[in-house]
Design an enzyme around this catalytic site. Sequence first.
Site, PDB file in Angstrom:
ATOM      1  N   GLU A   1      45.166  48.318  39.208  1.00 49.16           N
ATOM      2  CA  GLU A   1      44.212  47.258  38.881  1.00 49.16           C
ATOM      3  C   GLU A   1      43.796  46.543  40.164  1.00 49.16           C
ATOM      4  OE1 GLU A   1      45.051  43.944  39.382  1.00 49.16           O
ATOM      5  OE2 GLU A   1      47.119  44.347  39.975  1.00 49.16           O
TER       6      GLU A   1
ATOM      7  N   LEU B   1      42.129  43.310  39.767  1.00 49.94           N
ATOM      8  CA  LEU B   1      41.634  42.020  39.274  1.00 49.94           C
ATOM      9  C   LEU B   1      42.166  40.873  40.123  1.00 49.94           C
ATOM     10  CD1 LEU B   1      44.100  40.443  37.581  1.00 49.94           C
ATOM     11  CD2 LEU B   1      43.585  42.222  35.904  1.00 49.94           C
ATOM     12  N   ARG B   2      41.377  39.803  40.155  1.00 49.00           N
ATOM     13  CA  ARG B   2      41.761  38.593  40.887  1.00 49.00           C
ATOM     14  C   ARG B   2      42.029  37.482  39.881  1.00 49.00           C
ATOM     15  NH1 ARG B   2      36.267  38.174  43.990  1.00 49.00           N
ATOM     16  NH2 ARG B   2      35.687  38.867  41.898  1.00 49.00           N
TER      17      ARG B   2
ATOM     18  N   ASN C   1      44.903  45.979  49.300  1.00 44.60           N
ATOM     19  CA  ASN C   1      45.400  44.607  49.404  1.00 44.60           C
ATOM     20  C   ASN C   1      45.851  44.264  50.820  1.00 44.60           C
ATOM     21  OD1 ASN C   1      44.821  43.990  46.788  1.00 44.60           O
ATOM     22  ND2 ASN C   1      46.924  43.846  46.078  1.00 44.60           N
TER      23      ASN C   1
ATOM     24  N   CYS D   1      50.248  38.928  44.721  1.00 42.18           N
ATOM     25  CA  CYS D   1      49.875  40.271  45.186  1.00 42.18           C
ATOM     26  C   CYS D   1      49.996  40.464  46.692  1.00 42.18           C
ATOM     27  CB  CYS D   1      48.452  40.591  44.730  1.00 42.18           C
ATOM     28  SG  CYS D   1      48.269  40.763  42.945  1.00 42.18           S
TER      29      CYS D   1
ATOM     30  N   LYS E   1      53.632  40.224  48.533  1.00 43.31           N
ATOM     31  CA  LYS E   1      54.597  41.271  48.173  1.00 43.31           C
ATOM     32  C   LYS E   1      54.062  42.667  48.473  1.00 43.31           C
ATOM     33  CE  LYS E   1      53.685  42.151  43.220  1.00 43.31           C
ATOM     34  NZ  LYS E   1      53.561  43.613  43.306  1.00 43.31           N
TER      35      LYS E   1
ATOM     36  N   ARG F   1      52.858  31.019  42.639  1.00 46.61           N
ATOM     37  CA  ARG F   1      53.703  31.980  43.353  1.00 46.61           C
ATOM     38  C   ARG F   1      53.218  32.132  44.796  1.00 46.61           C
ATOM     39  NH1 ARG F   1      53.589  36.905  39.120  1.00 46.61           N
ATOM     40  NH2 ARG F   1      51.529  35.992  38.752  1.00 46.61           N
TER      41      ARG F   1
END
Length: 429
Positions: A151, A153-154, A208, A260, A263, A327
Amino acid sequence: MNICVVGTGYVGLVTGAVFADLGNDVICVDNVKEKIDMLNSGIMPIYEPGLKELVNHNMEDGRLIFSTDLNDGVMRSEVIFIAVGTPPKENGETDLSHVQHVARGIARSIERYKIIVNKSTVPVGTGDMVREIIERNKRRDVDFDVVSNPEFLREGSAIRDTLYPDRIIIGAPSQHVAMTLLELYASLERPMLITDVHSAEMIKYASNSFLAMKISFINAIANICEKAGADVTQVVKGMGYDKRIGSNFMNPGLGFGGSCFPKDVDSLIHIARKFGTKATLFESIVEINKYRAQHFINLIKEKMDPMAGKQFGILGLAFKPNTDDIREAKSLEIIKLLLAEKAIIKAYDPAAMENCKKIFPDIEYCKSSYDAAEGSDALLIVTEWNEFKLLNMEKIIAVMKKPVIFDGRNIYRPERKKRLGFEYYSIGR
C-alpha cells in the site's frame, strides 16, 4: 468478489471499506474484540477524514462486516489480505510475528484455493515465509498462492490515496494469479505494474526510503542555509523547477515521523546488512532526522535561555496534519526536551491530544490555539495543520506574554509576521 481483510488498523480498515464501496463483500477480521465491538457500533478506532461515513454506509448496505472469527473470514473469501502491524524491533529489524500468526490461522482454516495477499509492509522474502508457514500447517491438501500488494496510502488522505493511487503494484508468482488482483482493482482505472513477489516487496521500502531521503536532504541543506544566510524556501523553489528533482517532500522542518518512514528506513538498513551490502546512505537519512528536534530546541534555547519557568504554547502534536497518530511524532521529542529544561507547556492539536495525554498526562491541554498562546512566552509550530495557517494573528499577539514564534514547519512568511510585531524564527531562513 468475497474478500477477507485481516487487521483493522489504518491499512486494513481503509482497504476493507474501499473494497466494499467498490461493490465487493468484505469481512474485516481483528483479534482485538474491543476494536471490533467499536466498529460494529459505528465508532472508529482511528481518526481519518471521511472514514466513518464510508464504513457506516457500507455496513448499512451489508457489504462490510467486522468479526473476530478468522476461520469464518477465510472460509467465506476468495482473496485474503494480510494487513496487520509490522513494528520495528530494537535493532531495526521488522517484527513479523503478527504476519506469522495470521499465516498459521489461515493454514488451519483454508479449505479450497485462495489467494493470500500481503498488504502489510514487509521485508523481501516475507511472501516465501508466509507460503512456507501455510504449507507446513495446512490441514487439507489444497492449493493457494501468495501475492505482494504493497500500500502507498498516507494518513490524513488514506481514502483518496486508496481510490486514486499513483500506481498499483502486484507481485505475483504467475500472470494467472495476477489477473485476479487486476480484476479486483480494474474499476479504479489506475496504472498497474505486475512484478515478481520479491520486487514488489522491495518497491515499498525503496519508495518510502527515497521520500525520507528527500526530507533529510533538504533539512541538511537548511542547516547550511541558516549558517550562510540563505533562504531554504527559495533554494527549494529553484530546485523544484527541475523536473528531475521536483519539490514534493522537500519541505524543511522538524523531519519525518509516523508509522512508516522511520521504521521502513530502519528495516531497509537491516535488510542491507543482512545481504552484506553497505547501508551508509540509509544510515545518514536516519542520523539527520534524529537530530531535528534537538536542532529546534537549540534554536529556542539560543534566543530564550534560560528556559526554566518560561511558558511555551505548542501548536500540533500529531506527526502530520489530518491524523491523530503520534507514533514517532516530533512533538513527543520536543515536549520531552522542554520538560528537561523545566519549561511550562500548553499544547493544542485538533485531533491528537487524547493520544498525547497517555504519554504526557501532566502538561496542560488547551481548547484552541488561542488558549495555548495565552500567557505564553513563545508559540511553537510543530504540526502544519491548515487551521494554524489561518489564525487571527492580531488576537494571538494580544494574548501572548511575549510575541515570539518558533515555526518548525515554515508555514508563515517571515516578513509578514515581523510586520505584525512578532519576533519570528523558522527553519533554514
